[in-house]
Design a protein around this motif. Structure first.
Motif, PDB file in Angstrom:
ATOM      1  N   LYS A 150      -0.753  -1.025   8.660  1.00  0.00           N
ATOM      2  CA  LYS A 150       0.661  -0.898   9.058  1.00  0.00           C
ATOM      3  C   LYS A 150       1.346   0.204   8.275  1.00  0.00           C
ATOM      4  CE  LYS A 150       2.045  -5.306  11.004  1.00  0.00           C
ATOM      5  NZ  LYS A 150       2.893  -6.488  10.926  1.00  0.00           N
ATOM      6  N   GLU A 151       1.124   0.192   6.967  1.00  0.00           N
ATOM      7  CA  GLU A 151       1.752   1.210   6.130  1.00  0.00           C
ATOM      8  C   GLU A 151       1.237   2.598   6.524  1.00  0.00           C
ATOM      9  OE1 GLU A 151       4.035   0.158   3.803  1.00  0.00           O
ATOM     10  OE2 GLU A 151       4.543   2.283   3.641  1.00  0.00           O
ATOM     11  N   GLU A 197       2.614   2.081 -11.135  1.00  0.00           N
ATOM     12  CA  GLU A 197       1.512   2.307 -10.189  1.00  0.00           C
ATOM     13  C   GLU A 197       1.232   3.785 -10.001  1.00  0.00           C
ATOM     14  OE1 GLU A 197       1.534   0.607  -6.250  1.00  0.00           O
ATOM     15  OE2 GLU A 197       1.471  -1.387  -7.123  1.00  0.00           O
ATOM     16  N   SER A 218      -2.206   9.034  11.414  1.00  0.00           N
ATOM     17  CA  SER A 218      -2.824   8.425  12.582  1.00  0.00           C
ATOM     18  C   SER A 218      -4.309   8.721  12.591  1.00  0.00           C
ATOM     19  CB  SER A 218      -2.191   8.964  13.861  1.00  0.00           C
ATOM     20  OG  SER A 218      -2.742  10.223  14.112  1.00  0.00           O
ATOM     21  N   SER A 269       0.837   7.140   0.197  1.00  0.00           N
ATOM     22  CA  SER A 269       1.420   8.465  -0.046  1.00  0.00           C
ATOM     23  C   SER A 269       0.414   9.378  -0.736  1.00  0.00           C
ATOM     24  CB  SER A 269       2.763   8.400  -0.779  1.00  0.00           C
ATOM     25  OG  SER A 269       2.671   7.643  -1.926  1.00  0.00           O
ATOM     26  N   TYR A 288       0.805  -1.212   0.000  1.00  0.00           N
ATOM     27  CA  TYR A 288       0.000   0.000   0.000  1.00  0.00           C
ATOM     28  C   TYR A 288       0.844   1.271   0.000  1.00  0.00           C
ATOM     29  CZ  TYR A 288      -4.451  -2.324   0.301  1.00  0.00           C
ATOM     30  OH  TYR A 288      -5.566  -3.063  -0.005  1.00  0.00           O
ATOM     31  N   GLN A 289       2.132   1.164  -0.327  1.00  0.00           N
ATOM     32  CA  GLN A 289       3.000   2.337  -0.227  1.00  0.00           C
ATOM     33  C   GLN A 289       2.505   3.496  -1.067  1.00  0.00           C
ATOM     34  OE1 GLN A 289       7.411   1.313   0.031  1.00  0.00           O
ATOM     35  NE2 GLN A 289       6.590  -0.407  -1.063  1.00  0.00           N
ATOM     36  N   THR A 290       2.205   3.204  -2.344  1.00  0.00           N
ATOM     37  CA  THR A 290       1.822   4.287  -3.251  1.00  0.00           C
ATOM     38  C   THR A 290       0.506   4.918  -2.804  1.00  0.00           C
ATOM     39  OG1 THR A 290       2.735   2.862  -4.931  1.00  0.00           O
ATOM     40  CG2 THR A 290       1.692   4.860  -5.672  1.00  0.00           C
ATOM     41  N   TYR A 346       7.887  19.345  -3.524  1.00  0.00           N
ATOM     42  CA  TYR A 346       7.180  18.185  -2.992  1.00  0.00           C
ATOM     43  C   TYR A 346       7.228  17.029  -3.985  1.00  0.00           C
ATOM     44  CZ  TYR A 346       3.609  15.554  -0.591  1.00  0.00           C
ATOM     45  OH  TYR A 346       2.954  14.578   0.088  1.00  0.00           O
ATOM     46  N   GLY A 391       7.090   2.655  12.927  1.00  0.00           N
ATOM     47  CA  GLY A 391       7.328   4.068  12.700  1.00  0.00           C
ATOM     48  C   GLY A 391       8.269   4.246  11.529  1.00  0.00           C
ATOM     49  N   GLY A 392       8.766   5.434  11.373  1.00  0.00           N
ATOM     50  CA  GLY A 392       9.601   5.666  10.205  1.00  0.00           C
ATOM     51  C   GLY A 392      10.664   6.712  10.460  1.00  0.00           C
ATOM     52  N   HIS A 410       8.828   7.235  -4.211  1.00  0.00           N
ATOM     53  CA  HIS A 410       8.536   6.169  -5.166  1.00  0.00           C
ATOM     54  C   HIS A 410       9.753   5.276  -5.360  1.00  0.00           C
ATOM     55  CE1 HIS A 410       4.552   7.212  -6.113  1.00  0.00           C
ATOM     56  NE2 HIS A 410       4.831   8.360  -6.674  1.00  0.00           N
ATOM     57  N   THR A 447       8.816  10.311   4.793  1.00  0.00           N
ATOM     58  CA  THR A 447       9.019   9.359   5.872  1.00  0.00           C
ATOM     59  C   THR A 447       9.357   8.008   5.266  1.00  0.00           C
ATOM     60  OG1 THR A 447       7.178  10.493   6.889  1.00  0.00           O
ATOM     61  CG2 THR A 447       8.027   8.567   8.029  1.00  0.00           C
ATOM     62  N   LYS A 459      -1.765  10.613   2.051  1.00  0.00           N
ATOM     63  CA  LYS A 459      -1.065  11.584   2.878  1.00  0.00           C
ATOM     64  C   LYS A 459      -1.191  12.975   2.284  1.00  0.00           C
ATOM     65  CE  LYS A 459       3.309  11.711   5.229  1.00  0.00           C
ATOM     66  NZ  LYS A 459       4.680  11.239   5.196  1.00  0.00           N
ATOM     67  N   ARG A 460      -1.061  13.011   1.007  1.00  0.00           N
ATOM     68  CA  ARG A 460      -1.164  14.288   0.323  1.00  0.00           C
ATOM     69  C   ARG A 460      -2.604  14.811   0.414  1.00  0.00           C
ATOM     70  NH1 ARG A 460       1.771  15.426  -5.358  1.00  0.00           N
ATOM     71  NH2 ARG A 460       2.026  17.638  -4.963  1.00  0.00           N
ATOM     72  N   SER A 502       9.940   3.073  -2.461  1.00  0.00           N
ATOM     73  CA  SER A 502       8.917   2.030  -2.533  1.00  0.00           C
ATOM     74  C   SER A 502       9.339   0.940  -3.499  1.00  0.00           C
ATOM     75  CB  SER A 502       7.599   2.613  -3.021  1.00  0.00           C
ATOM     76  OG  SER A 502       7.157   3.617  -2.186  1.00  0.00           O
ATOM     77  N   ALA A 532       0.260   3.664   9.436  1.00  0.00           N
ATOM     78  CA  ALA A 532       0.920   4.141  10.652  1.00  0.00           C
ATOM     79  C   ALA A 532       2.384   4.461  10.389  1.00  0.00           C
ATOM     80  CB  ALA A 532       0.798   3.100  11.738  1.00  0.00           C
ATOM     81  N   ASN A 533       3.035   3.603   9.600  1.00  0.00           N
ATOM     82  CA  ASN A 533       4.470   3.791   9.412  1.00  0.00           C
ATOM     83  C   ASN A 533       4.809   5.030   8.607  1.00  0.00           C
ATOM     84  OD1 ASN A 533       5.264   1.667  10.933  1.00  0.00           O
ATOM     85  ND2 ASN A 533       5.302   0.219   9.247  1.00  0.00           N
ATOM     86  N   GLN A 534       3.879   5.462   7.763  1.00  0.00           N
ATOM     87  CA  GLN A 534       4.169   6.698   7.031  1.00  0.00           C
ATOM     88  C   GLN A 534       3.734   7.922   7.820  1.00  0.00           C
ATOM     89  OE1 GLN A 534       3.724   7.192   2.912  1.00  0.00           O
ATOM     90  NE2 GLN A 534       4.107   5.070   2.399  1.00  0.00           N
ATOM     91  N   GLY A 535       3.442   7.722   9.091  1.00  0.00           N
ATOM     92  CA  GLY A 535       3.230   8.871   9.960  1.00  0.00           C
ATOM     93  C   GLY A 535       1.809   9.402  10.004  1.00  0.00           C
ATOM     94  N   PRO A 579       9.574   4.246   6.206  1.00  0.00           N
ATOM     95  CA  PRO A 579       9.260   3.323   7.301  1.00  0.00           C
ATOM     96  C   PRO A 579      10.441   2.428   7.650  1.00  0.00           C
ATOM     97  CG  PRO A 579       7.493   3.344   5.695  1.00  0.00           C
ATOM     98  CD  PRO A 579       8.615   4.139   5.119  1.00  0.00           C
ATOM     99  N   LYS A 593       6.286   0.005  -9.268  1.00  0.00           N
ATOM    100  CA  LYS A 593       5.963   1.229  -8.536  1.00  0.00           C
ATOM    101  C   LYS A 593       5.834   2.403  -9.497  1.00  0.00           C
ATOM    102  CE  LYS A 593       5.126  -0.270  -4.867  1.00  0.00           C
ATOM    103  NZ  LYS A 593       3.774  -0.091  -4.348  1.00  0.00           N
TER     104      LYS A 593
END
Lengths: 435, 358, 547
Positions: free
Chosen positions: A255-256, C510, A263, A228, A223-225, C245, C382-383, C253, C391, A231-232, C256, A258-261, C393, C507
């Protein structure tokens, strides 16, 4: 010659097994009507996947049905007959669902079937039930837009789950969110749910650019992309996520997140497919503080529910089921359990196991479920029930933060997306066009 | 003697499935469900024949037969759904109306006619197989590479079919049909007719495959399996042969899929996921590859076991199936059909011994 | 210099405010805690909410959070997490908000049972909803403060502004400070009367560069601007920020892609050496990963339940070798029982190992039930905040490092040891190696041990990002085979290049398409790629006969 002999032998063996099975099912067919009269049992089918991808969710429902059956049998059964559950495994294979449904209805002659989880499995067995005049009790929240005479929907319709949740988030108390990220697994429930949600949000004056819709495939892990992007989107603090992410994708997603900050304070996730049973052994650390909307939570403090929860734990421990007394109840479990009781009560009321008589007896039938009193709709096969929103606690339970005033009536056709349709089996023939 | 023994087998097969089973149903001994379940197994057996041609006889492990099977099914499903939609007075199938589509996508249009549907159900898989085959065989991809690439292809197609944007019903697939050519699908006589149709198609497919394998073409295929380079040294165009058999196998899979749909009543992308495509190959492996009878019997037997086990042993059927796969591969590499031979060899060896001692 | 001036200014502004409301606030507070009637309490809360006196905020917040208690008739609240013994630290609420200490100077710790809960009905709590952002400004939770700051961005009344400034002066969290400043500058920007002032505030917003800065500037440029010039200036700044940004997004990316690629490499590494050496398509490879993941889970259980060492990250670092050994030994057993008989038949091996994978999946399901998950070690959650907008991770960084170490390990093993030499020789030509006196069977089983062990290790690492389900291996199996095939059989470099390449490529696509199409696109690309390199990126050189 020898070769011929052996080949004959093998083909004969094959034939014999085939014949054996066929006769077996044939015998079952002729035998069941006799046995149910003489031995005093009535058969019901249990059609939940016990293997394959859906087993994670569906096994618990099988246990809940089994428990309800045991309880009813201990009290003397229905109409003086003991219930005999016929459990089959459709193995998360949608074609097999149809085959097993045929087997239950035609060969085993069951009076009612309790089963299915995914909407594809329900769609798969639907023609079978309609053609063979069967009755399916379907316990999971679903996308609506369906009005079958053969299905009793004990799960929520969209207006019993989605709309109250969105309404809550937009309210002052819920945080007054103005931007919505609709994220789901790509199948029919999230698609329809998001369509309804979008229509609702637009009708409440949320501008189009503040609603984003996105889908991921089943079992998506990365779920990284997407995070992000979220987040934006959530940068100015008034955004929330409405999640219809299904099953095992949830853990990597949270998990992703939370880990990217991110909440729950900055961007809460309102989930429509995360319940106690899924949270049971998940690492809930990352989910705490996020929300979920259902009709039932285990933390409901009604005395009926407390008894239900203890009984379920005791049942699982006694039967040596995986998890034992660590098991929890959740929304679908509650409705699977309630479904059996509804059927039994309707059969008692009708004085018969005949499908159409039971169906007629179900209209307006009320029942004291673990979730308090609930009532079948007087005109269609859905259940009116309360709506609750809960906040995930570290122990995988929910802190109930909002509850609807009373029972919320089901709307199988959402007035937001199908304003001209309604579902009525009493005065109309199923779905009809409203004036 | 060989032909005689085969004839006996065929007679037994035909007697059992064409006479005994329908008779059992007509006399009320068997339910119509049993009949249509076997009808569905026949469709799998047709596809299995294709797999046997390409894998058993040519040595190419193609993992995308499940995809071709689904293409056939989807074609017929689209036709049946359109028929139902038109009959009910709507212009669009239900799921499209929910997805907020207002016109029928162009690729659905030809499926209004039954004739065109049949043609397209055969043409599309054939064309697809031709293109994929051309790409793969020309670059001399073979063996394990071939298996993995075709598996990846199936995976990609599966992902595409899962999407709702493709207007093929997404995960839910296509379901809920009423009639085929005006006959109601729910009636028992239509089910029996479909059963008999599947059976006769299976026999026809078997006959065709039999002729193919016993023709010169078939011999070349087996030669390619045994040593591809030597065949190409003797000036055979290996690529053309492989391509031809790949298309034939795709066609067989599609025919199986077409017959499968009206008897099952639903087609979803689940029919072509990784699991489904490996299982299809497994039928042939269990029955005995390089043996047409084996392919048919393997497909029938595995599916029959699958049905029985999921009802009788819901918890442990995966173990049964798993062990069966392992043991077959380890000890009976010719499958069930080879099992007879193995036993016979042992049998004759002991008899030889006993005759010698006397 | 500027801040201290600001603070002085603020003190002057706030002082009269405090004293004016002080008396009435005390009265209302007393009424609230011991109300003669319910209506009095409702009124008191309403009045306090309307007065908005910062000194009463901790009290009101305690009410809002349902954490108001009485200790010796004095209002107290608890901190959010309890200590191990179920006791809590206590804070007094009014007139001052301090940590309570016992006689020996240590923080006073009491269980909930020693406190008297003050029940405020929901209807009364709702009265506070209007000033919730203001209350949250004084919350202990930085996240809540960030939320509050961003909610205050569009206020213009002077009391709120003063309170905002007061809160900012005490702010300690960097993120919260940034958001807070953002809100303050925004309010001031909209109030600015001269172009120079406005431009100065625009600069401050841009320098501060909160998440919301571009949107804020763009809003300003569109409406509410002073004159055309400031609007253009704001718009230009917004574009600049967006560009910066976007650059950071590119880094994200890239990261990732690197992390996905490392996961693929980690899984495919074992597969590649096994496949190269024995020509076995091990469909059960994914299941060894699953075994690794379950071993990690068991290790966690062992540490928390049996050994009674809760709340440590230790278990995870023990789980790494455990999962390697466990998966490795099971792989070794599998090789002995099944694979050994299939060396001449690569395609059959696919079927047999598929059977094995069915058995393993069902066994896991029977043993562990269904969904289980491993607790992520505290150390790896966390990261790393490289910059406020980037950030990375920790769990993903860990996986990347682990993948690098494993590649190094495999490289050393293959190219620097006698065993590696033997493995490479058997990979090239089994018969010839046997002729030269290499025990090919022993080499094969050791290779299988290492290959499965690497899969187990990958499984252990995957628990950091996903959950543990019996059929988790199937998600990755086709992907990892693609990596092996694209890279070239048994080639370490090929596996690394193709694994990372597929990761990056996925990625990259994506960010243009939705996730699914990205994947389809990759598969199509690989098919076309194989046109030019039918034997993968790094094929065997030489004229080894094909048959």
């Amino acid at each position: 010659m020898r070769n011929a002999f052996l080949n004959q032998l093998s083909i004969l063996l094959l034939g014999a097994t085939a014949l054996f099975s066929s006769c077996n099912s044939g015998a079952g067919k002729t035998g069941s009507s006799d046995s149910s009269a003489t031995k005093g049992t009535v058969k019901i089918g249990v059609l939940h996947s016990l293997s394959g991808t859906m087993a994670i969710s569906e096994v618990s429902l099988k246990d809940a049905v089994q428990m309800a059956v045991d309880e009813i049998n201990a009290k003397g059964g229905v109409l003086g007959k003991q219930i005999e559950p016929v459990i089959v495994d459709p193995a998360s294979d949608w074609d097999l669902f149809a085959e097993k449904a045929k087997e239950l209805l035609i060969d085993k002659k069951v009076s009612a079937v309790f089963g299915c989880w995914t909407s594809v499995s329900r769609k798969s067995v639907l023609p079978v039930f309609e053609q063979n005049n069967g009755l399916l009790f379907y316990p999971v929240q679903y996308e609506g837009e369906e009005c079958s005479n053969s299905v009793i929907y004990t799960g929520a319709t969209p207006n019993q789950q989605l709309i109250p949740a969105a309404e809550y988030l937009m309210s002052e108390k819920g945080g007054g969110y103005k931007k919505f990220y609709l994220l789901g697994t790509d199948y029919v429930f999230p698609r329809t749910a998001n369509k309804i949600l979008k229509a609702y949000l637009l009708s409440k004056g949320i501008p189009k650019e503040n609603i984003i819709e996105e889908y991921t495939p089943f079992h998506h892990q990365d779920y990284q992309t997407i995070i992000s992007k979220v987040k934006r989107f959530a940068a100015d603090g008034k955004a929330c996520i409405l999640s219809t992410i299904n099953g095992d994708s949830n853990v990597p997603f949270y998990k992703e997140f939370a880990n990217q900050g991110l909440s729950s304070a900055t961007c809460p996730i309102m989930a429509f497919s995360v319940a106690e049973d899924e949270l049971r052994s998940m690492d809930t650390e990352f989910l705490v503080g996020h929300l979920a909307a259902w009709n039932y939570f285990q933390s409901n403090d009604l005395p009926e529910n407390k008894k239900f929860v203890t009984d379920f734990k005791a049942f699982c421990a006694k039967k040596g089921l995986p998890g034992g007394d660590k098991r929890v109840t959740d929304d679908p479990i509650c409705w699977a359990y309630t479904g059996v009781y509804l059927w039994a009560k309707a059969a008692e009321k009708a004085g018969s196991f005949d499908v159409s008589k039971v169906r007629n007896a179900l209209y307006s039938l009320d029942f004291d479920s673990p979730d308090g009193p609930v009532k079948m709709d007087p005109r269609n096969h859905h259940l009116a029930k309360p709506v609750v929103i809960g906040e995930i606690k570290p122990d995988g339970q929910f802190d109930i933060i909002w509850k609807s005033g009373g029972l919320v009536d089901p709307q199988p056709w959402s007035p937001l997306t199908s304003p001209d349709k309604d579902c009525d089996w009493v005065n109309h023939n199923g779905t009809y066009a409203k004036k | 003697m060989k032909t005689k023994n085969n004839t006996l087998l065929y007679i037994l097969f035909i007697t059992f499935f064409a006479i005994l089973l329908p008779a059992g149903y007509l006399t009320g001994l068997l339910s119509v469900n049993t009949i249509s379940v076997w009808g569905r197994y026949f469709c799998f057996a047709i596809a299995a024949l294709g797999i046997d041609l390409i894998w058993g006889y040519t040595g190419i492990l193609s993992m995308c037969q499940a995809f071709f099977f689904c293409l056939g099914s989807y074609g017929i499903a689209m036709h049946l759904l359109l028929k139902k939609t038109v009959a009910s007075g709507a212009t669009l199938p239900d799921f499209m109306a929910w997805n907020k589509i207002d016109t029928l996508p162009f690729f659905w249009q030809p499926f209004h006619s039954f004739g065109w549907s049949i043609v397209l159900c055969l043409l599309i898989p054939a064309a697809f197989a031709f293109i994929v085959g051309l790409v793969l065989f020309r670059s001399r991809i073979k063996g394990v590479y071939m298996a993995i690439i075709t598996q990846a292809l199936t995976l990609a197609m599966w992902l595409i079919f899962l999407r709702n944007e493709t207007n093929l019903g997404g995960t839910n697939g296509i379901t809920d049909f009423n009639t085929i050519l005006g006959y109601p699908l729910s009636s028992s006589s239509v089910k029996l007719a479909l059963y008999l149709l599947s059976l006769s198609m299976l026999c026809a497919a078997y006959y065709c495959c039999y002729r193919i394998t016993h023709s010169k073409f078939g011999k070349v295929l087996q030669a390619i399996r045994d040593s591809e380079s030597r065949v190409s040294y003797t000036a055979y165009k290996v690529t053309d042969y492989k391509l031809a058999v790949f298309v034939v196998a795709a066609l067989l899979a599609a025919v199986g899929g077409m017959l499968y749909l009206p008897q099952t009543g639903i087609i979803t992308p689940g029919r072509m996921d990784v699991k489904a495509s490996v299982e299809m190959v497994m039928w042939v492996a269990l029955g005995g590859r390089g043996n047409l009878k084996g392919a048919v019997i393997g497909a029938l037997l595995v599916n029959f076991l699958y049905s029985i086990c999921t009802s009788l042993f819901p918890d442990s059927w995966l173990f049964i199936l798993g062990f069966l796969f392992v043991i077959t591969v380890l000890y009976f590499d010719k499958g069930f059909m080879g099992l007879g031979d193995t036993i016979r060899k042992k049998f004759s060896a002991t008899r030889l011994k006993t005759s010698q001692t006397h | 210099m500027r801040t201290s001036l600001l603070r002085m200014l603020m003190c002057c502004l706030l002082l009269p405010l405090f004293s004016a409301g002080q008396d009435s606030a005390s009265i209302y507070t007393a009424q609230l805690l011991q109300p003669p009637a319910d209506s009095v309490r409702t009124q008191a809360i309403g009045r306090l909410a309307a007065l908005r006196i910062p000194a009463t905020f901790p009290l009101l917040m305690a009410i809002n959070d349902k954490k108001l208690y009485l200790l010796d008739n004095k209002a107290v609240t608890i901190n959010s997490d309890s200590s191990s013994k179920g006791t809590y630290q206590l804070y007094s609420l009014y007139p001052n908000n301090t940590l309570l200490i016992n006689s020996s100077g240590q923080p006073l710790l009491l269980p909930l049972s020693a406190l008297k809960t003050v029940d405020i009905p929901r209807a009364d709590r709702l009265l506070l909803a209007g000033i919730a952002p203001l209350l949250n400004l004084f919350s202990n939770d930085p996240q809540k403060r960030i939320l509050a700051y961003s909610q205050l961005k569009h206020t213009s009344d002077s009391i709120t502004l003063r309170i905002l400034k007061a809160a900012l002066a005490k702010e300690s969290n960097a993120d919260a400070l940034r958001t807070g400043k953002d809100a303050l500058y925004a309010i001031q920007l909209y109030k600015a009367s001269s172009a120079t002032n406005a431009n100065a505030y625009i600069d401050s917003i841009a320098d501060n560069w909160s998440d919301n800065a571009p949107a804020l500037l763009r809003d300003y440029a569109r409406s509410g601007f002073l004159n055309q010039e400031t609007a253009q200036y704001a718009a230009a700044k917004a574009v600049l920020l967006e560009k910066r940004y976007d650059n950071l997004q590119r880094v994200q990316h890239f990261f990732s892609g690197l992390s996905l690629g490392s996961i693929l490499v980690l899984i495919a590494l074992g597969l590649s050496i096994v496949y190269g050496l024995a020509g076995i398509i091990n469909m059960a490879h994914g299941e060894f990963m699953m075994i690794g993941a379950y071993t990690t889970y068991c290790t966690q259980l062992l540490f928390t339940k049996a050994l009674g060492i809760p709340q440590t990250d230790l278990f995870f670092f023990f789980a790494l070798p455990f999962s390697f050994l466990m998966a490795g030994s099971l792989g070794w057993i599998l090789e002995r029982l099944v694979i050994r008989h299939l060396y001449a038949k690569p395609l059959e091996s696919l079927l047999a190992t598929w059977g094995v994978s069915l058995i393993l999946i069902q066994t896991a399901r029977l043993l562990f039930g269904d969904l289980t998950a491993v607790k992520t070690p505290q150390l790896l959650s966390g990261g790393w905040q490289v910059s406020p907008h980037l950030t990375l991770p920790y769990n993903r960084i860990f996986i990347i490092v682990l993948a690098m170490l494993m590649v190094l390990f495999t490289y050393l093993m293959l190219y620097r040891t006698r065993l590696g030499l033997q493995i490479r020789s058997v990979t090239q030509n089994r018969q010839m190696s046997a002729c030269l006196g290499i025990e090919t069977r022993r080499v094969a089983s050791i290779t299988f041990f290492i290959g499965s062990g690497l899969a187990g290790l990958a499984g252990c690492a995957i628990t950091l990002i996903g959950n543990v389900v019996p059929d988790m291996g199937q998600t990755y199996i086709v992907d990892s085979f693609l990596v092996v095939v694209t890279g070239g059989v048994g080639k370490l470099a090929g596996t690394i290049v193709s694994g990372l390449g597929i990761g990056f490529f996925t990625k990259l696509s994506e960010s243009f398409f939705q996730a699914v199409y990205g994947k389809v696109f990759i598969l199509m690309f690989i098919m076309l790629f194989m046109q030019y390199k039918p034997k993968g990126l790094f094929p065997d050189k030489g004229r080894i006969a094909e048959d």
